[in-house]
Design a protein around this motif. Structure first.
Motif, PDB file in Angstrom:
ATOM      1  N   LYS A  48      -4.755  12.222   5.160  1.00 32.24           N
ATOM      2  CA  LYS A  48      -5.652  11.512   4.245  1.00 32.24           C
ATOM      3  C   LYS A  48      -6.316  10.340   4.971  1.00 32.24           C
ATOM      4  CE  LYS A  48      -3.129  12.686   0.099  1.00 32.24           C
ATOM      5  NZ  LYS A  48      -2.005  12.271  -0.732  1.00 32.24           N
TER       6      LYS A  48
ATOM      7  N   ASP B 181      -6.443   5.330  -1.025  1.00 35.51           N
ATOM      8  CA  ASP B 181      -6.773   6.593  -0.373  1.00 35.51           C
ATOM      9  C   ASP B 181      -8.264   6.865  -0.556  1.00 35.51           C
ATOM     10  OD1 ASP B 181      -7.033   9.104   0.547  1.00 35.51           O
ATOM     11  OD2 ASP B 181      -5.768  10.059  -0.990  1.00 35.51           O
TER      12      ASP B 181
ATOM     13  N   ILE C 299       0.337   1.730   4.320  1.00 34.17           N
ATOM     14  CA  ILE C 299      -0.044   3.004   3.705  1.00 34.17           C
ATOM     15  C   ILE C 299       1.205   3.687   3.144  1.00 34.17           C
ATOM     16  CG2 ILE C 299      -0.889   5.324   4.192  1.00 34.17           C
ATOM     17  CD1 ILE C 299      -2.730   3.944   6.335  1.00 34.17           C
TER      18      ILE C 299
ATOM     19  N   THR D 250      -9.887   9.523   0.733  1.00 36.77           N
ATOM     20  CA  THR D 250     -10.233  10.917   1.008  1.00 36.77           C
ATOM     21  C   THR D 250     -11.263  11.477   0.019  1.00 36.77           C
ATOM     22  OG1 THR D 250      -7.909  11.033   1.596  1.00 36.77           O
ATOM     23  CG2 THR D 250      -9.184  13.062   1.786  1.00 36.77           C
TER      24      THR D 250
ATOM     25  N   TYR E  54      -7.715   6.602   5.125  1.00 39.29           N
ATOM     26  CA  TYR E  54      -7.417   5.313   4.485  1.00 39.29           C
ATOM     27  C   TYR E  54      -8.338   4.179   4.918  1.00 39.29           C
ATOM     28  CZ  TYR E  54      -3.187   7.296   2.467  1.00 39.29           C
ATOM     29  OH  TYR E  54      -2.312   8.054   1.740  1.00 39.29           O
TER      30      TYR E  54
END
Lengths: 414, 360, 300, 314
Positions: free
Chosen positions: A130, A102, A95, A104, A132
């Motif tokens: 966020k 991502d 990440i 989100t 993942y």
């Protein structure tokens, strides 16, 4: 179970020939056992119904077989469309390097947090606020599986909790029944955590795993846990250890072994063998001692695909991410896998008795303890596994030494 | 006769290949026998049979009067020296010499005494503590001889012991072996393909071909009275000149009609009728100029090639249509194209039946 | 030994003493050893031919009594599952061929040229490079995995056959260069010098003089590489790309997962099938292997 | 044969009137040879040296699953040497390594000696001893696990024949598991050693044997005191090949015992790989691999000096 895979394969073949515009998405995972592959076939089937094609890359053996391949392929710039991966630190590096997509925006758009049984499940997927990854199920080690056949042999009722079960050991031995069926290797690793949370209780569990409180390890409560662990060690004859957990499932069904602590996915094996809870086998969540169980999820990650990847493929990633948590997929997958779905707003009337027990626990707000995997780094987990393996194999390893070693690992945990 | 090694009707087959054919050989006590022949003639095989390193397929072998046909090599009373020296590389010279004796369980003093004596004879004292890798080829070969010497046996077997050495060392060591034989006076059987070694060392030479002994005689006889074409051609360097022709009575007619009178030739048997024959003449038996005129046969020839050898000069020419070499004194100046008279005495030559190849 | 009795005068070949105890002991030992070495193969084959009930009954050393079934073999080859695809080992077989053939050819050629350069065209530091190679052979391969991924990614060949060829060339280097170096060193140097005097250059000497004289050692190198690469799991699956998963991946999936009842017979059949290529290579060309080793590896 | 100029080696005499300079020597001289050797040089420099340095460097960081950690000095090494599992792994490798090395060498040599006795069917026997070498460590481990498994294998079979007290539970017995590993490992490796040794035996001058027979040295003493010392080169080569295999032992352990029971058959390579890929602690894994490499260096460098150092001139 063969039927499903064959159907899935045929479906995949037909899809790819008829729907020319559909994208192919390679999915790597290490679900290769009977129940597991039947479950993952449900995902594949539903995904193929969307017009895309699920290209299956299964690699047996999470740690040594699949993980190096998955990580090196993402690192090397040849990422798959989606992959199962160990949550936590493994993914963190990827990440940080910007190699994982991502999710989100998607999560917010779809309102994932609203229907997840426990938002805490996302903790393991979250980095810098966020999201993942997509947890697709909740599974738990906290099950004592018992063989009704074995207890018929000794003429005793099937135990109602851990203590009764321990009490039945001598009688089982006498009757030539293996008291605790055990598979070699990693099948041992989940058991100490179960004893910690259920024999020691949730508070002790949190103190040690979350707060890394070494004093808690030296407390009398933990000693009880260690002694239970030692008792289990002493009742298991190393010569009776079988190669795979599926073999244990067979032992239980045949009444050759009386009990086993193992993750809920062993139910997949029972199901494949056509067994029903309450008839051939019985299950005690939390070892029958507690109504809170620890659980974590399997999760899927979506690597960032190289520049120039067709929009179709990117869309297919999104489609798959949405699909994995959809009601239909959750029902189909978890019924096969034997794990609990991540959402409670679905109809699980076809679930068996064991799963229903689990759902009940899950419905209570405090029911789910965060999994040890998310609290401890896999490094600490590995050290604990090493200690437990050694303790279990060496009958002369004293409980005192064990506690001291354990405390030392917890002290240095990060 | 006091026989040291006696080989009776020995034959040896490898599968269908007959390597030795019903071979007989008597070696006298203290005699130096050389087995001579080209590679593949069976000479080394015969030596290995005598040593017991190869089992014979038929016949018997006696050494020192004892039948050793079935005996182990170590029980035959032999010592052996090999072409590659076959020294044990990780042992010092002293250990190389003594290893066999110590394995046999001989008393220490006796072992030391024998090693000392061998080292003395072969002048190996300075090298006793060295390993073979640190010795020259000649020194290694002396160690190999020493290993046979310490065994204190009657019969020494040499398997081409000098062929791994350069020419200079070879002639030096040849002399040493001769000296050793004169000093020790034991029986020696020596295999070589080098005729100089054979001629210089041997009491008797056995010339072998295809597993059979062609001729067994002293070097002089072998050289001057070869029993057949093969022996005649094999011995001598440059080799004997051969003229093809027919023999009838006492006259030899070469293919081109040249008549060579052979009246004073000592025939092995009275000749009968006319036969195809080969007349052999050694290059050094051909004489030049005035001497030639006095010979029973002489002719004028033209020199084709001249090879000055230092001590003498070799010249190539043609006699009766055959290419012929002859040896001239180094004082005589020969030039290519020069014409001169050459001649020889057929009595010193050899006549062979062209069909049987045997001497007539 | 000097028994000059009338009856038993030794003559002709040494009598072989009827049954020679020494020979009997030697053959005895070697047959027992051979049985020990064959046992696992025997167990694999018989197990793969038995039905499941017979396997569970016990005796793994018993030959298949009830029915000899080739069904496990058929299943392993055509329908054993890797995750969702149940095409058996067959597709993986061809992938393994795709990986093994070019990797073997290129790694052997590179190693041969390197060995040749080391022996005949010594340059400054050549021994140093060789020593490093030998030491490198002691590093566990997996340690090199991350850096090799980064290197191949940099070279933009990750996930292609080129990457896996590169990796096998790299890890085959130490032993292959050792073999070639020793072999070339044992050839008469006069040949090489004569060729140079004749005006032949580096490649001409290599291809026209060295290679034709080195067939035994090429046989050894090829045998070692074919088996090594065929048996490899990690490099093939990481570097060769999705389309080229080698056969060992399927084997790993088949034997390491529990498909309900463990089908030992299918596992064993799959194992033999996967091992078949290296096994055949050894059974067929074992003689060349031994000969080549004798020609090349003997010199330190 | 007249393509002068294709190789620098050949064209050199043409320029013999001016002495070649250093740059000439490094770059131009034998230029084709240097180009041809460049893959090897590149592999050595980039992979074997470069990657080793890379590993050593990251062993001083706290890298997790990816090599991007901060410098932490000796911390990984301190932890390594206090880890019980590492100690067990290292001890296991030492025990297993010594036994395995001695065992494979001795058995391999004995087999080679037996094969050297002019046997009938020599080719057949040799193939039988060699074929396990064609199998991967995984396959070897699986088969032997199957045979040594107490509930399904040899033990249960023999018990089934009536000897009910027969025990052969080495793979589940903490004290014996290393010997189980040894059985499988030697089964796998002795054939190759045998072939090497046989080649060594056959390379010995036949006259040495004759000389020994004439000297009356018994066969076994000839093998032991004369032939064996003469095979030094082969033995060293074999030791290096077998040794490098032992140090890297991984597949076999994973397939046969997976390090168990407990930690009783753990080996260093497995420690490295576990921490690298399962536990996601690259720093720790690389520290362990660095220590392994150092240990190998300590053993090998003296040998390298003896073997390649002094006799540079060919």
């Amino acid at each position: 179970m063969k039927k499903f895979t064959v159907v899935a394969a045929m479906a995949a073949a037909m899809m790819s020939s008829t729907a020319a515009m559909a994208a192919e998405l390679e999915v790597t995972h290490w679900w290769t056992s009977g129940g597991e592959s039947a479950a993952v076939a449900e995902f594949a089937r539903l995904f193929n119904e969307t017009g895309n094609t699920w290209v299956d890359s299964a690699l047996a053996g999470s740690g040594t077989g699949a993980n190096p391949v998955i990580i090196s392929r993402i690192l090397g710039g040849d990422p798959m469309g989606a992959t199962q991966m160990n949550t936590g630190r493994d993914a963190e590096g990827l990440i940080q390097a910007g190699l994982i997509r991502d999710l989100t925006p998607l999560a917010e758009e779809e309102g994932w947090k609203d229907f997840y049984a426990d938002p805490g499940l996302f903790d393991a997927c979250t980095y810098d606020g966020k999201i993942y990854c997509v947890p697709v199920n909740i599974h738990s080690w906290h099950w004592l599986w018992l063989s009704t056949g074995a207890y018929e042999k000794i003429g005793q009722p099937v135990p109602k909790d851990w203590n009764e079960y321990v009490a039945s050991w001598p009688a089982l031995r006498e009757a030539g029944v293996v008291p605790f069926g055990l598979a070699a290797g990693w099948a041992l690793n989940g058991i100490p955590g179960v004893l910690l949370a259920d024999v020691g209780g949730p508070d002790l569990y949190m103190k040690i795993n979350k707060d890394h409180d070494a004093e808690a390890v030296r407390s009398p409560e933990f000693r009880k846990v260690a002694e239970a662990w030692a008792a289990l060690r002493d009742v298991v004859d190393p010569a009776e250890v079988v190669p795979q957990f599926g073999d244990v499932a067979n032992q239980l069904l045949a009444g050759e072994a009386a009990g086993n602590i193992h993750g809920d996915w062993i139910q997949g094996e029972f199901a494949v063998a056509g067994a029903t809870p309450g008839v051939e086998y019985d299950c005690l969540p939390g070892l029958g001692l507690t109504d809170r169980i620890e659980g974590g999820g399997d999760a899927f990650y979506f690597p960032v695909l190289p520049e120039g990847t067709a929009q179709d493929v990117l869309d297919a990633q999104t489609t798959l991410a949405k699909l994995l948590v959809s009601k239909e997929a959750q029902v189909a997958f978890n019924l096969k896998k034997g794990s609990m779905p991540i959402r409670t707003d679905i109809d699980l009337s076809t679930a068996n008795d064991c799963m229903k027990k689990a759902i009940t626990i899950l419905e209570s707000p405090e029911g789910l303890l965060p999994s040890g995997e998310t609290l401890n780094s896999s490094d600490t987990q590995q050290q604990l596994d090493d200690l437990n393996q050694e303790f279990f194999a060496d009958k002369s390893y004293s409980v005192d030494d064990y506690i001291e070693e354990y405390a030392a690992i917890i002290e240095s945990a990060d | 006769m006091q026989s040291s090694v006696s080989i009776r009707d020995v034959s040896l087959n490898f599968g269908n290949v007959q390597v030795l054919r019903n071979l007989n050989l008597e070696v006298g006590q203290g005699e130096f026998i050389v087995l001579l022949g080209p590679s593949g003639c069976g000479k080394s095989t015969l030596l290995n049979c005598i040593a017991g390193l190869l089992d014979v397929s038929g016949g018997q072998i006696f050494i020192g009067g004892k039948n050793v046909t079935w005996a182990e090599p170590k029980d035959r009373g032999i010592g052996m020296v090999f072409q590659s020296y076959a020294l044990y590389p990780q042992m010092t010279v002293e250990k190389n010499l003594s290893f066999g004796l110590r394995v046999a369980g001989m008393a220490k003093e006796e072992v030391n005494a024998r090693v000392k004596r061998a080292a003395e004879i072969l002048q190996l004292e300075p090298f006793l503590q060295r390993k073979p890798a640190n010795l020259s080829g000649g020194q290694r070969q002396r160690v190999a001889i020493g290993r046979a010497l310490v065994r204190d046996v009657d019969v020494f077997l040499f398997d081409e012991p000098l062929s791994n050495l350069d020419a200079k060392l070879r002639s030096d060591l040849r002399v040493e072996i001769k000296r050793l034989h004169q000093r020790l006076k034991n029986t020696m059987i020596y295999v070589t393909h080098d005729q100089i070694e054979a001629l210089t060392l041997a009491d008797r030479i056995a010339i072998m071909k295809n597993g059979e002994i062609q001729q067994l005689s002293d070097p002089h006889t072998i050289y001057n009275n070869p029993v057949n074409l093969y022996v005649a051609g094999f011995i001598g360097s440059p080799s004997m000149n051969f003229l093809q022709g027919t023999l009838s009575g006492t006259s030899f007619t070469a293919e081109d009609g040249t008549v060579i009178p052979v009246g004073n030739y000592k025939f092995t048997a009275p000749s009968s009728g006319q036969i195809k024959a080969v007349l052999g003449v050694r290059p050094e038996h051909i004489v030049l100029g005035e001497d030639a005129q006095r010979m029973p046969f002489s002719t004028e020839v033209e020199i084709e090639i001249v090879e000055p050898m230092g001590s003498d000069t070799l010249a190539w020419t043609k006699i009766a249509g055959h290419s012929v070499t002859f040896r001239a004194d180094s004082d005589v100046v020969l030039t290519v194209g020069q014409k001169l008279f050459v001649g020889f005495d057929p009595a010193r030559g050899s006549l062979f039946n062209a069909e049987t190849t045997n001497r007539v | 030994m000097a028994n000059v009795s009338a009856v038993g005068e030794p003559s002709g070949p040494r009598p072989s003493k009827g049954f020679n105890p020494k020979r009997i002991i030697i053959y005895g030992i070697i047959i027992v050893a051979a049985m020990y070495y064959l046992l696992p193969l025997y167990v694999m084959i018989t197990t793969s031919l038995k039905g499941l009930p017979e396997i569970r009954l016990g005796n793994i050393f018993a030959p298949p009594l009830e029915i000899i079934t080739i069904e496990p073999w058929v299943k392993a080859w055509t329908s054993a599952c890797t995750g969702l695809t149940c095409n058996g080992l067959a597709p993986g077989f061809w992938n393994s061929v795709k990986i093994t053939v070019p990797s073997t050819i290129i790694s052997v050629l590179v190693a041969a040229v390197s060995g040749y350069a080391l022996v005949n065209w010594r340059f400054k530091g050549s021994e140093f490079f060789f020593t490093c190679l030998l030491l490198g052979s002691f590093i566990p391969y997996q340690v090199m995995l991350y850096p090799m991924v980064m290197i191949t990614a940099q070279l933009k060949i990750f996930g292609t056959l080129w990457a896996v060829i590169l990796v096998h060339t790299v890890f085959g280097m130490p032993i292959l260069v050792l073999l070639f170096r020793n072999y070339f060193a044992s050839l008469p140097q006069e040949l090489f010098k004569a060729a140079r005097v004749d005006g032949a250059g580096f490649w001409r000497i290599f291809f026209q003089i060295m290679v034709p004289m080195s067939l035994p050692i090429f046989a050894v190198a090829i045998i070692l590489q074919v088996t090594g690469i065929w048996n490899d799991f990690l490099f093939g699956v990481v570097f060769a790309g999705t389309q080229n998963y080698p056969m060992t991946v399927q084997l790993n999936n088949i034997v390491n997962s529990t498909q309900g009842v463990r089908e030992y017979n299918v596992n064993m059949a799959a194992t033999i099938l996967t091992a078949a290529v290296p096994l055949i290579v050894y059974f067929v060309s074992g003689k060349w292997f031994v000969r080549g080793i004798a020609a090349g590896a003997v010199k330190g | 044969m007249t393509d002068i100029g294709r190789s620098g080696a050949v064209s050199r005499p043409v320029e013999a009137d001016k002495p070649p300079g250093l740059l000439y020597n490094i770059f131009v001289r034998n230029i084709t040879a240097k180009i041809a050797a460049s893959p090897m040089v590149a592999i050595v420099l980039i992979v074997f040296i470069g990657c080793t340095l890379w590993s050593v460097w990251f062993s001083f960081t706290d890298s997790r699953s990816l090599p991007n950690g901060d410098f932490v000095g000796w911390a990984q090494y301190e932890r390594l040497f206090s880890a019980r599992r590492w100690k067990i792994s290292a001890t296991n490798l030492l025990t297993y390594g010594i036994f395995s090395l001695v065992f494979t060498m001795v058995v391999g040599f004995l087999l080679a000696v037996l094969m050297d006795q002019k046997l009938r069917f020599e080719d057949g026997f040799r193939t039988i001893f060699l074929y396990p070498f064609a199998l991967s460590g995984i396959v070897t481990g699986l088969v032997w696990q199957w045979i040594m498994n107490p509930t399904l294998g040899l033990q249960s079979t023999i018990r089934g024949l009536g000897w009910t007290s027969f025990t052969f539970d080495w793979i589940t017995n903490t004290d014996m598991v290393l010997y189980a590993l040894l059985i499988a490992g030697t089964w796998h490796g002795t054939g190759f050693v045998m072939v090497l040794m046989l080649a060594g035996l056959r390379s010995i001058d036949g006259e040495i044997w004759k000389a020994a027979r004439v000297d009356g040295i018994p066969t076994w003493r000839t093998y032991l005191q004369i032939v064996l010392p003469m095979m030094r080169g082969v033995i060293v080569t074999t030791l290096v090949i077998v040794g490098s295999g032992i140090v890297r032992t991984y597949d076999l352990v994973v397939a046969l015992t997976n390090g168990g029971p407990g930690l009783s058959s753990e080996v260093p390579a497995k420690y490295v790989i576990n921490y690298m890929f399962t536990a996601g602690n690259l720093g720790q894994a690389l520290a362990a691999s660095t220590v392994m490499l150092l240990a190998v260096f300590v053993i090998l460098i003296p040998w390298m000096i003896i073997e390649f150092g002094p006799k540079k001139a060919h």
